[in-house]
Scaffold this motif. Structure first.
Motif, PDB file in Angstrom:
ATOM      1  N   UNK A  87      41.744  43.590  40.341  1.00 61.65           N
ATOM      2  CA  UNK A  87      42.914  43.517  39.520  1.00 61.65           C
ATOM      3  C   UNK A  87      42.750  43.813  38.126  1.00 61.65           C
ATOM      4  N   UNK A  88      41.249  44.028  37.621  1.00 63.58           N
ATOM      5  CA  UNK A  88      41.173  44.339  36.452  1.00 63.58           C
ATOM      6  C   UNK A  88      41.083  45.853  36.302  1.00 63.58           C
ATOM      7  N   UNK A  89      40.773  46.687  37.369  1.00 66.47           N
ATOM      8  CA  UNK A  89      40.349  47.948  37.395  1.00 66.47           C
ATOM      9  C   UNK A  89      41.899  48.758  37.836  1.00 66.47           C
ATOM     10  N   UNK A  90      42.703  48.134  38.548  1.00 64.61           N
ATOM     11  CA  UNK A  90      43.696  48.846  39.094  1.00 64.61           C
ATOM     12  C   UNK A  90      44.498  49.864  38.230  1.00 64.61           C
ATOM     13  N   UNK A  91      44.948  49.463  37.191  1.00 64.70           N
ATOM     14  CA  UNK A  91      45.806  49.944  36.089  1.00 64.70           C
ATOM     15  C   UNK A  91      44.740  51.022  35.463  1.00 64.70           C
ATOM     16  N   UNK A  92      43.693  50.866  34.857  1.00 70.68           N
ATOM     17  CA  UNK A  92      42.895  51.758  34.072  1.00 70.68           C
ATOM     18  C   UNK A  92      42.156  52.810  35.006  1.00 70.68           C
ATOM     19  N   UNK A  93      41.658  52.308  36.320  1.00 72.89           N
ATOM     20  CA  UNK A  93      40.668  53.142  37.057  1.00 72.89           C
ATOM     21  C   UNK A  93      41.503  53.713  38.159  1.00 72.89           C
ATOM     22  N   UNK A  94      42.615  53.287  38.770  1.00 73.77           N
ATOM     23  CA  UNK A  94      43.422  53.931  39.670  1.00 73.77           C
ATOM     24  C   UNK A  94      43.127  53.007  41.211  1.00 73.77           C
ATOM     25  N   UNK A 142      48.903  53.775  40.242  1.00 72.95           N
ATOM     26  CA  UNK A 142      48.019  54.940  39.764  1.00 72.95           C
ATOM     27  C   UNK A 142      47.016  55.051  40.850  1.00 72.95           C
ATOM     28  N   UNK A 143      46.811  56.275  41.364  1.00 75.85           N
ATOM     29  CA  UNK A 143      45.624  56.539  42.159  1.00 75.85           C
ATOM     30  C   UNK A 143      44.354  56.889  41.715  1.00 75.85           C
TER      31      UNK A 143
END
Length: 148
Positions: A87-94, A142-143
């Protein structure tokens, strides 16, 4: 006498989730009528069915013996931690890197896996997630970090 704690806890959780879902759907969506069902009719019925099934599991468990519940705290922490990491990494890391990180954290729950196995599993699940959600279903996620 030890009660059947697993069925008691599982049944009570099922009943609580079902009742909460039914009450939420009833408050937020129009029910309609049996002839002309609204968008809330099906979720309300399913929620109450789940609640009744939960009670049908929990109540008889109060009357029978069972083993004490042992919680695998490390495994539970790894699984919950993997969800938080995703959940924390989905947007910033893809999605790809978030999936890899989540699988690696979840795999720490079991010492039997080697790091080679963990990395191969993480790469395979990330590839499957990309194939299913991005390529197959066309979801807008975001991939990679640079595609956000």
């Amino acid at each position: 006498m030890n009660r059947d704690g697993r069925d008691i806890v599982g049944g009570v959780l099922m009943a609580a989730i079902g009742a909460a879902a039914a009450l939420y759907a009833q408050a937020e969506y129009e029910l309609g009528e049996l002839r002309n069902m609204g968008p809330g009719f099906f979720p309300v019925v399913l929620g109450w069915v789940l609640a009744v099934l939960g009670l049908l599991i929990a109540v008889p468990a109060l009357l029978r013996q069972g083993e004490a519940i042992t919680v695998a705290w490390r495994a539970a922490a790894c699984v919950v931690g993997s969800l938080v990491v995703f959940g924390l990494l989905l947007k910033p890391a893809g999605m790809v890197l978030a999936t890899v990180a989540a699988v690696l954290v979840a795999s720490l729950a079991d010492d039997r896996f080697t790091w080679r196995t963990r990395l191969i599993t993480a790469a395979a699940i990330a590839a499957l997630a990309w194939l299913i959600f991005i390529a197959g279903l066309g979801m807008v996620l975001p991939t990679w970090p640079w595609s956000a």
